[in-house]
Design a protein around this motif. Structure first.
Motif, PDB file in Angstrom:
ATOM      1  N   SER A 289       1.089  -1.137  -0.079  1.00 41.65           N
ATOM      2  CA  SER A 289      -0.158   0.304   0.172  1.00 41.65           C
ATOM      3  C   SER A 289       0.789   1.180  -0.086  1.00 41.65           C
ATOM      4  O   SER A 289       2.089   1.431   1.065  1.00 41.65           O
ATOM      5  CB  SER A 289      -0.879  -0.295   1.154  1.00 41.65           C
ATOM      6  OG  SER A 289      -1.338   1.422   1.588  1.00 41.65           O
ATOM      7  N   GLN A 323      -0.243   4.033  -7.236  1.00 38.14           N
ATOM      8  CA  GLN A 323       1.224   3.272  -7.516  1.00 38.14           C
ATOM      9  C   GLN A 323       2.344   4.448  -7.418  1.00 38.14           C
ATOM     10  O   GLN A 323       3.617   4.268  -7.924  1.00 38.14           O
ATOM     11  CB  GLN A 323       1.449   2.379  -8.693  1.00 38.14           C
ATOM     12  CG  GLN A 323       0.618   0.845  -8.416  1.00 38.14           C
ATOM     13  CD  GLN A 323       0.836   0.305  -7.004  1.00 38.14           C
ATOM     14  OE1 GLN A 323       2.288   0.058  -6.450  1.00 38.14           O
ATOM     15  NE2 GLN A 323       0.138   0.019  -5.954  1.00 38.14           N
ATOM     16  N   LEU A 394      -2.304  -4.288  -0.141  1.00 40.42           N
ATOM     17  CA  LEU A 394      -3.440  -4.080  -1.007  1.00 40.42           C
ATOM     18  C   LEU A 394      -3.364  -5.958  -2.148  1.00 40.42           C
ATOM     19  O   LEU A 394      -2.517  -5.773  -2.926  1.00 40.42           O
ATOM     20  CB  LEU A 394      -3.384  -3.023  -1.669  1.00 40.42           C
ATOM     21  CG  LEU A 394      -3.029  -1.522  -1.707  1.00 40.42           C
ATOM     22  CD1 LEU A 394      -3.203  -0.603  -2.269  1.00 40.42           C
ATOM     23  CD2 LEU A 394      -4.789  -1.995  -0.110  1.00 40.42           C
ATOM     24  N   GLU A 396      -6.926  -6.597  -4.479  1.00 50.05           N
ATOM     25  CA  GLU A 396      -6.948  -5.734  -5.725  1.00 50.05           C
ATOM     26  C   GLU A 396      -7.748  -6.668  -6.847  1.00 50.05           C
ATOM     27  O   GLU A 396      -6.406  -7.593  -7.443  1.00 50.05           O
ATOM     28  CB  GLU A 396      -6.679  -4.699  -6.096  1.00 50.05           C
ATOM     29  CG  GLU A 396      -6.053  -3.710  -4.829  1.00 50.05           C
ATOM     30  CD  GLU A 396      -5.957  -2.535  -5.913  1.00 50.05           C
ATOM     31  OE1 GLU A 396      -6.360  -1.675  -5.077  1.00 50.05           O
ATOM     32  OE2 GLU A 396      -5.095  -2.423  -6.040  1.00 50.05           O
ATOM     33  N   PRO A 413      -8.895   0.872  -3.874  1.00 57.33           N
ATOM     34  CA  PRO A 413      -8.567  -0.253  -3.411  1.00 57.33           C
ATOM     35  C   PRO A 413      -9.477  -1.053  -2.328  1.00 57.33           C
ATOM     36  O   PRO A 413     -10.520  -0.328  -1.718  1.00 57.33           O
ATOM     37  CB  PRO A 413      -7.843   1.174  -2.107  1.00 57.33           C
ATOM     38  CG  PRO A 413      -7.450   1.633  -3.099  1.00 57.33           C
ATOM     39  CD  PRO A 413      -8.985   2.333  -3.775  1.00 57.33           C
ATOM     40  N   HIS A 414      -8.723  -1.808  -1.247  1.00 51.97           N
ATOM     41  CA  HIS A 414      -9.796  -2.973  -1.094  1.00 51.97           C
ATOM     42  C   HIS A 414     -10.905  -2.901  -1.244  1.00 51.97           C
ATOM     43  O   HIS A 414     -11.601  -3.679  -0.861  1.00 51.97           O
ATOM     44  CB  HIS A 414      -9.492  -2.656   0.687  1.00 51.97           C
ATOM     45  CG  HIS A 414      -8.333  -2.363   0.787  1.00 51.97           C
ATOM     46  ND1 HIS A 414      -7.390  -2.802   1.298  1.00 51.97           N
ATOM     47  CD2 HIS A 414      -7.380  -0.974   1.697  1.00 51.97           C
ATOM     48  CE1 HIS A 414      -5.791  -2.934   2.016  1.00 51.97           C
ATOM     49  NE2 HIS A 414      -6.489  -1.038   2.301  1.00 51.97           N
TER      50      HIS A 414
END
Length: 424
Positions: A289, A323, A394, A396, A413-414
């Protein structure tokens, strides 16, 4: 006579020689790929440089941190070349002023040789996006730190995902270059003591078609891929031509690719974007993350959203922070300042501006203080185990085709992992 004498005495107090400064400078040098590299890589470097400049300004404005010192920062363009990066580094090390720390590089392949040099010279070095397993080696890189972690640390998460979905028959596919070979070998080691069977471990250099054909011949459907982004486009174009796509396939990929990476179907990629999307739909990534998801005030006095807004304003453009290592670069600068500040009493009677290269004792102190840090940064919680940052991952899933007829890509995210269902 007295007035004249008083005038002379007064001038002694108000005329400050040019060599007297209120604070002593501590010099940091940065090595970043800015030209002769893919545009996305240069963009990430620019984001890091903006974040570092922000951090330097914020730290220098603090009266309770390095109060008698001032951080300075200069950077050079490595052009994505090991040779140029090493040449620049040696130029800085052999030329005054003495550099107390080195920041960079973005790529592991360039960070490794530069960090080996700084280890020999006993200089701190910080990187913000490198994931090479080798950089965890404290014997070779004794004073190196990174605000990401080793790619090997993501493999236990991949194993747990396989358990979660009952995938006990899997395969691997990787380029025979580092860091991909090392990461894949580590995954095989992680899975060795489980009841997950790796029934094919394929590698290639250049054309991936034959390796994919071998996977298809063994009817492998769950495949962990470790390749660079440009190679991934070749892999999935060939996979489409071989008919290796659909709901029965699950692909794992590195999580650091640029946004919409599969849409760059240029020279050498004989597939349309639509064909690429048929193959990659639903692929999974496990990555570190890069940005805090909290809105709390951090050690720098700002919230993570406020920091991201500052970066956007400074660049004058929107930034995909998914990112982006900008927050990592900002927090690395703060970590460096904290470690140096915490070392002040330990290095007495010496001071930070007395730092010299090959001073193992002083740099060991900096390293110990860095390893003991724990604070909340704009990228999330900051602490280290050896060279590597400890923090959240993370997991994904990237959707392109299913559920939405507008072909909307879900990248939050998540986001919950879910599978396509047959549509009525």
């Amino acid at each position: 006579m007295k007035p004249a004498a008083f005038a002379i005495l007064f001038s002694l107090f108000v005329a400050v020689p040019s060599w007297v400064t209120a604070t002593s400078p501590l010099h940091i040098v940065g090595l970043f790929p800015l030209t002769s590299v893919p545009g996305w890589l240069a963009s990430l470097s620019t984001q890091c440089l903006v974040a570092i400049d922000m951090a330097i300004e914020d730290i220098n404005n603090r009266e309770d941190l390095l109060a008698e010192y001032e951080l300075t920062f200069v950077h050079n363009d490595t052009r994505g070349s090991q040779g140029i990066a090493l040449n620049l580094l040696y130029d800085h090390l052999y030329s005054p002023p003495t550099k107390i720390a080195v920041f960079g590089e973005i790529m592991s392949s360039i960070t490794e040789p530069t960090a080996e040099v700084t280890g020999l010279w006993h200089v701190l070095q910080f990187a913000f996006a490198t994931s090479s397993m080798r950089l965890s080696d404290r014997n070779t890189y004794p004073h190196f730190f990174r605000t990401t972690t080793s790619a090997a640390d993501m493999n236990p998460a991949i194993r747990d995902i396989m358990y979660q979905f009952g995938w006990y028959r899997v395969a691997t596919l990787h380029e025979t270059v580092e860091p991909h070979s090392g990461v894949t070998n580590n995954l095989l080691s992680v899975l060795e003591s489980t009841n997950i069977s790796v029934e094919a471990a394929e590698s290639f250099l250049g054309d991936p078609r034959e390796a994919l054909q071998r996977l298809k011949a063994k009817d492998m459907r769950i495949v962990v891929i470790n390749v660079y982004e440009s190679t991934a486009r070749q892999v999935f174009c060939q996979a489409h031509k071989l008919g290796m796509f659909g709901q029965k396939y699950a692909w794992f990929l590195p999580g650091y690719y640029s946004l919409n990476w599969w849409q760059r179907v240029g020279a050498g990629i004989n597939c349309t974007v639509a064909e690429m999307e048929e193959v990659i739909d639903g692929y999974l990534t496990v990555t570190f993350s890069m940005n805090s998801l909290d809105d709390d005030v951090t050690v720098s006095g700002q919230t993570p959203p406020a920091f991201r807004a500052r970066v956007r304003d400074a660049l004058g453009e929107d930034v995909d922070f998914g990112q982006s290592p900008a927050a990592n670069a900002y927090d690395s600068t703060w970590a460096t300042a904290f470690a140096l500040n915490d070392s002040l009493s330990d290095i007495e009677p010496k001071t930070l501006n007395m730092f010299e290269y090959f001073n193992e004792e002083m740099t060991d102190t900096f390293t110990e203080k860095m390893e003991a840090l724990s604070f909340e940064g704009v990228s999330g919680p900051i602490s280290f185990k050896g060279a590597d940052r400890q923090g959240p991952f993370l997991i994904e899933q990237w959707r392109v085709l299913c559920i939405s007829q507008t072909r909307t890509l879900i990248i939050k995210p998540h986001h919950d992992i879910f599978w396509c269902r047959d549509q009525d």
